[in-house]
Enzyme design. Structure first.
Site, PDB file in Angstrom:
ATOM      1  N   ARG A   1       0.852  -1.199   0.000  1.00  0.00           N
ATOM      2  CA  ARG A   1       0.000   0.000   0.000  1.00  0.00           C
ATOM      3  C   ARG A   1       0.884   1.244   0.000  1.00  0.00           C
ATOM      4  NH1 ARG A   1      -1.368   1.825   4.545  1.00  0.00           N
ATOM      5  NH2 ARG A   1      -2.211  -0.087   5.421  1.00  0.00           N
TER       6      ARG A   1
ATOM      7  N   TYR B   1     -15.371  17.133 -17.076  1.00  0.00           N
ATOM      8  CA  TYR B   1     -15.741  15.717 -17.137  1.00  0.00           C
ATOM      9  C   TYR B   1     -16.827  15.460 -16.093  1.00  0.00           C
ATOM     10  CZ  TYR B   1     -15.237  10.662 -16.679  1.00  0.00           C
ATOM     11  OH  TYR B   1     -15.480   9.317 -16.621  1.00  0.00           O
TER      12      TYR B   1
ATOM     13  N   ASP C   1      -6.175  18.358 -16.021  1.00  0.00           N
ATOM     14  CA  ASP C   1      -6.526  17.001 -16.450  1.00  0.00           C
ATOM     15  C   ASP C   1      -6.043  16.843 -17.890  1.00  0.00           C
ATOM     16  OD1 ASP C   1      -7.802  14.698 -17.408  1.00  0.00           O
ATOM     17  OD2 ASP C   1      -9.471  14.934 -16.012  1.00  0.00           O
TER      18      ASP C   1
ATOM     19  N   LYS D   1      -7.364   5.691 -20.167  1.00  0.00           N
ATOM     20  CA  LYS D   1      -7.535   6.165 -21.537  1.00  0.00           C
ATOM     21  C   LYS D   1      -6.235   5.983 -22.331  1.00  0.00           C
ATOM     22  CE  LYS D   1     -11.441   7.205 -19.569  1.00  0.00           C
ATOM     23  NZ  LYS D   1     -11.718   8.504 -18.998  1.00  0.00           N
TER      24      LYS D   1
END
Ligand SMILES: *Cc1c(COP(=O)(O)O)cnc(C)c1O
Length: 391
Positions: free
Chosen positions: A54, A106, A178, A203
């Site tokens: 983690r 978005y 972004d 993406k």
């Protein structure tokens, strides 16, 4: 090894080869996938380089390092999704802070911002950042963070990153961009003044539509440390296997982007001349309102475009259901070409007012152009335009 130091290598070389043949154990050419959740201590009170996955993991670190180099940042944090990456930045805010976000951001990011604002975690103001007067009035409220998205989804509106960064910094705000729609192959926001770059690596970076992931690339080592700390506190980290897959995708980022955007340009020109098409939204077209800024701040116009089809919902249904090479699906940036109907798919969360403000009409369709043959894609569109309307 000889040659230039890593920092001087071309981005294409970093994407293709960062970490190649760096394995100390067996000389593996491909950086190994370390699935282990935990790592042995050589002795009491003597942890090794890695302790627990983690906190840090070699496979995730290899991806983070590669992304940091590609975007020109001091560090990067790999998160479980693009929205987890956005949330990591938002988690640095306090109750009295304000976030200025794009009016057409978005939809998932808007939902996340609204969910935080409703719970009193911080305030949000949406503004058209391409409008200087609107941006100035938002900056007048001394925001802590300005969130930028360019090109926007789905109309490919372009804003001037350097200009917004200058103004936001003068107002005391940090700027997060972004960069999902272009990837570092085509746009590098940190070099234009941004403090953070966010990606949905789902993406273009992964590029094969088989991983959901995200990343934040950070300008300063101090901010990178703060985000890495918070990712460990909350556990929003990306999995080693997903990191391995995403790095594999990054290897071909540059040739994919180059080919996909070339085909997108040809499709935009084709759509522009088709009588069934009312408007085409592609920054590479000289009459696109953001063309000049895009030409200046991007290294290409990308492989995303939208267009509006005459004839409303009936025509849209007939068109999308007749396509054979394009697949009707959400998401973008993969090797396969997709078509989406923002009104009923990606942007369904928006209120009718927000939808109208974002310019999303019944006939609007968004294309993510993949690696298929250009003539096959244009042929597919051509036959779908003449498909009889069904009800
Ligand atoms: C997809 C996307 C996101 C969200 O990413 P997920 O990986 O789906 O969480 C954020 N911003 C943009 C621009 C996107 O396209």
């Amino acid at each position: 090894m000889t040659g230039r130091a890593d920092g001087e290598k071309a981005a294409e070389t970093i994407a293709a080869a960062h970490g190649i043949a760096g394995d100390n154990g067996f000389g593996a050419v491909a950086p190994p996938l370390y699935l282990s959740s935990t790592f042995a201590f050589p002795g009491l009170e003597r942890p090794g380089r890695y302790e627990y996955s983690r906190t840090d993991n070699p496979t995730r670190a290899m991806l983070a390092d590669t992304l940091a180099k590609l975007e020109g940042g001091a560090g990067a944090v790999v998160a479980a999704s693009g929205l987890a990456a956005v949330d990591l930045i938002l988690s640095q805010l306090r109750r009295d802070d304000l976030v200025v976000a794009p009016h057409d951001c978005y939809a998932g990011t808007a939902r996340l911002l609204d969910a935080h604002a409703e719970r009193g975690h911080f305030a949000v103001e949406y503004a058209d950042q391409g409008d200087d007067a609107r941006l100035d009035s938002a900056l007048h409220r001394s925001p802590a963070l300005v969130l930028v998205e360019t090109p926007s989804n789905p109309l490919m509106r372009i804003v001037d990153i350097a200009r917004i960064c200058q103004r936001a910094h003068a107002a005391g705000a940090k700027v997060a961009v972004d960069n999902t729609f272009l990837s570092p192959a085509l746009q590098r926001p940190l070099a234009l003044g941004a403090d953070y770059v966010v990606h949905s690596t789902t993406k273009y970076l992964n590029g094969h539509s088989d991983v959901v992931g995200g990343a934040v690339i950070v300008k300063t080592a101090e901010d990178a440390q703060a985000l890495a700390h918070w990712a460990n506190v909350t556990g929003v980290i990306g999995a080693p296997f997903d990191s391995y897959m995403t790095l594999r995708g990054v290897r071909t980022l540059f040739p994919r982007m180059e080919r996909q955007q070339r085909t997108a340009g040809a499709i935009a020109a084709f759509l522009k001349s088709h009588p069934a098409v009312e408007a085409v939204y592609y920054p590479g077209l000289p009459d696109h309102p953001g063309h000049a800024i895009a030409a200046r701040q991007q290294r290409g116009f990308g492989a995303m475009l939208s267009f509006s089809l005459a004839g409303g919902t009936g025509a849209v249904r007939a068109f999308v259901e007749s396509l054979r090479v394009f697949t009707l699906a959400e998401s973008l940036g993969g090797i396969e070409s997709l078509v989406a109907h923002p009104k009923t798919m990606t942007h369904v969360y928006l209120s009718p007012d927000a939808m109208a403000a974002a310019g999303i009409t019944d006939g609007l369709l968004r294309l993510s152009v993949g690696l298929e043959d250009q003539d096959d894609l244009i042929g597919d569109l051509t036959q779908a335009f003449v498909a009889p309307a069904r009800r």
